[in-house]
Design an enzyme around this catalytic site. Structure first.
Site, PDB file in Angstrom:
ATOM      1  N   HIS A  99       0.869  -1.176   0.000  1.00 20.44           N
ATOM      2  CA  HIS A  99       0.000   0.000   0.000  1.00 20.44           C
ATOM      3  C   HIS A  99       0.909   1.230   0.000  1.00 20.44           C
ATOM      4  CE1 HIS A  99      -2.147  -3.179   2.229  1.00 20.44           C
ATOM      5  NE2 HIS A  99      -3.282  -2.640   1.812  1.00 20.44           N
ATOM      6  N   ASP A 102       2.483   2.044   3.306  1.00 23.81           N
ATOM      7  CA  ASP A 102       3.458   1.062   3.797  1.00 23.81           C
ATOM      8  C   ASP A 102       4.876   1.528   3.511  1.00 23.81           C
ATOM      9  OD1 ASP A 102       1.282  -0.603   4.371  1.00 23.81           O
ATOM     10  OD2 ASP A 102       1.453  -1.681   2.473  1.00 23.81           O
TER      11      ASP A 102
END
EC number: 5.3.1.5
Length: 439
Positions: A99, A102
């Site tokens: 993501h 992240d």
């Protein structure tokens, strides 16, 4: 700096090896039905569970001991990239997923968030030049921040819809830059808690509009990755619009999106929807919508998403049976959307967990291929549905009959004889194949 100094390259040593840092069953070069295991399985590491997960729960703080956690902010983000590519190289996986949040921290504004992403994406791109690991898919986290309390594309706030679109726009640009083979949409908060304050039609229509905009922008910039929807029935919302594959497929058909999307199917999400993993894979497969897999397992005793590493050989076998019958996953892969348990907090546990998952799917691959080669399940299914290969059954399948003819046929019948399903026999045979595969 090495983040895993005690770990060397993970290699295949066979079932009799007692080396915890070795594959017992996953031999990437072993040929199974004309392709190597590596080509069949296309493993991927989930960046979030592996490099950002703190192992906290609602009752306690995080327990994870990670050498990169000595840093903060952008220094932490850079250290995670270094650790990630060391991990990828040592365990020899072909893909990873992430993501946006992240890999880089959110800034105080969207512009600052973009700037943070640009720095880390450039760093990842540089590391990828000397790595065999590629990007399976990326996605936008449109669910964690409080702004998404009412959803993202389905939010009651038009500004949140716009903000979500901006994040996906950036995600598609990142996907193109890093050569992502897919782009995933998981609607973590695309749903509702109560119908009493929800405009269901507006929310679903807006979600459809959002996906069309994403398709259009991908074409505009030349991003050719496969779009994937990841179904989940609940958590964090009470009812999510992509409940399961069947619900998601109906949604895509209704909004004319079925030719632009496939499904990324997670085992634990199937459990939450009251389905088996193989049910969701089968439903997607027979509708030509199976795109990729999040490989994990849930705890059937619990009602939430536990994201355990897959070690259930029965499940991995039946999953690989569906994937093989699908002709593989194409541009998709087996992404370990799984986290080590809270008590498995040392960095070495990351290797042990992935080795266990990779070995489990290697076993599943070999057993599933043997079941297919021997036509084990096909023989039972063909026998059970024999009545549709001849007589009135064949006429039904060919569309050559109607209620008048069927009534006449029914009136001519005596006592109807039915066939045993033999499900216990089938399960016993599968057990035999599992036990004999590596005997």
């Amino acid at each position: 700096m090495s983040y895993f100094p005690a770990v060397n390259h993970i290699s295949y040593e066979g079932a009799k090896s007692d080396n915890p840092f070795a594959f017992k069953f996953y031999n990437p070069d072993e040929i199974v039905s004309g392709k190597t295991m590596a080509e069949h399985l296309r493993f991927s590491i989930a960046y979030w569970h592996t490099f950002t997960e703190a192992l906290s729960d609602p009752f306690g703080a995080g327990t994870a001991i990670r050498p990169w956690n000595a840093y903060t902010g952008m220094d932490l983000a850079k250290a995670r990239v270094e650790a990630a590519f060391e991990f990828f190289e040592k365990i020899n996986v072909p893909y990873f997923c992430f993501h946006d949040v992240d890999i880089a921290p959110e800034g105080s504004s969207l512009k600052e968030t973009y700037a943070n992403l640009d720095v880390i994406v450039a760093m990842i791109k540089d590391y990828m030049k000397d790595s065999n690991t590629k990007l399976l898919w990326n996605t936008a986290n449109n669910f964690t921040h409080p702004r998404f309390v009412g959803g993202a594309a389905s939010s009651n706030e038009a500004d949140v819809f716009a903000y979500s679109a901006a994040k996906v726009k950036k995600g598609l640009e990142i996907g193109k830059e890093l050569g992502a083979e897919n782009y995933v949409f998981w609607g973590g908060r695309e749903g509702y808690e109560s119908l009493l304050n929800t405009d269901l039609k507006l929310e679903m229509d807006n979600l459809g509009r959002f996906f069309h905009m994403a398709v259009d922008y991908a074409k505009e910039i030349g991003f050719d990755g496969q779009f994937l929807i990841e179904p989940k029935p609940k958590e964090p919302t009470t009812h999510q619009y992509d409940f399961d594959v069947a619900t998601g497929y109906a949604f895509l058909q209704h909004y004319g999106l079925q030719d632009s999307f496939k499904f990324n199917i997670e085992a634990n999400h199937a459990t939450l929807a009251g389905h088996t993993f193989e049910h969701e894979l089968r439903y997607a497969r027979i509708h030509h919508m199976l795109g990729s897999v999040d490989a994990n397992q849930g705890d059937p005793l619990l009602g939430w998403d536990t994201d355990e590493f897959p070690t259930d050989l029965y499940s991995t076998t039946l999953a690989m049976y569906e994937i093989l019958q699908n002709g593989g996953l194409g541009r998709g892969g087996l992404n370990f959307d799984a986290k080590v348990r809270r008590g498995s907090f040392e960095a070495d546990d990351l290797f042990f967990a992935h080795i266990a998952g990779m070995d489990s799917f290697a076993i599943g691959l070999k057993v599933a291929q043997q079941l297919i080669d021997d036509r084990v399940l096909e023989q039972f299914v063909d026998s059970r549905y024999q009545s549709y290969k001849e007589g009135i059954g064949r006429e039904i399948v060919l569309g050559n009959t109607d209620f008048h003819q069927l009534e006449a046929h029914a009136l001519s019948l005596g006592e109807i004889k039915t066939r045993s399903g033999r499900v216990e026999r089938i399960k016993a045979i599968i057990n035999q194949y599992l036990l004999n595969a590596f005997a």
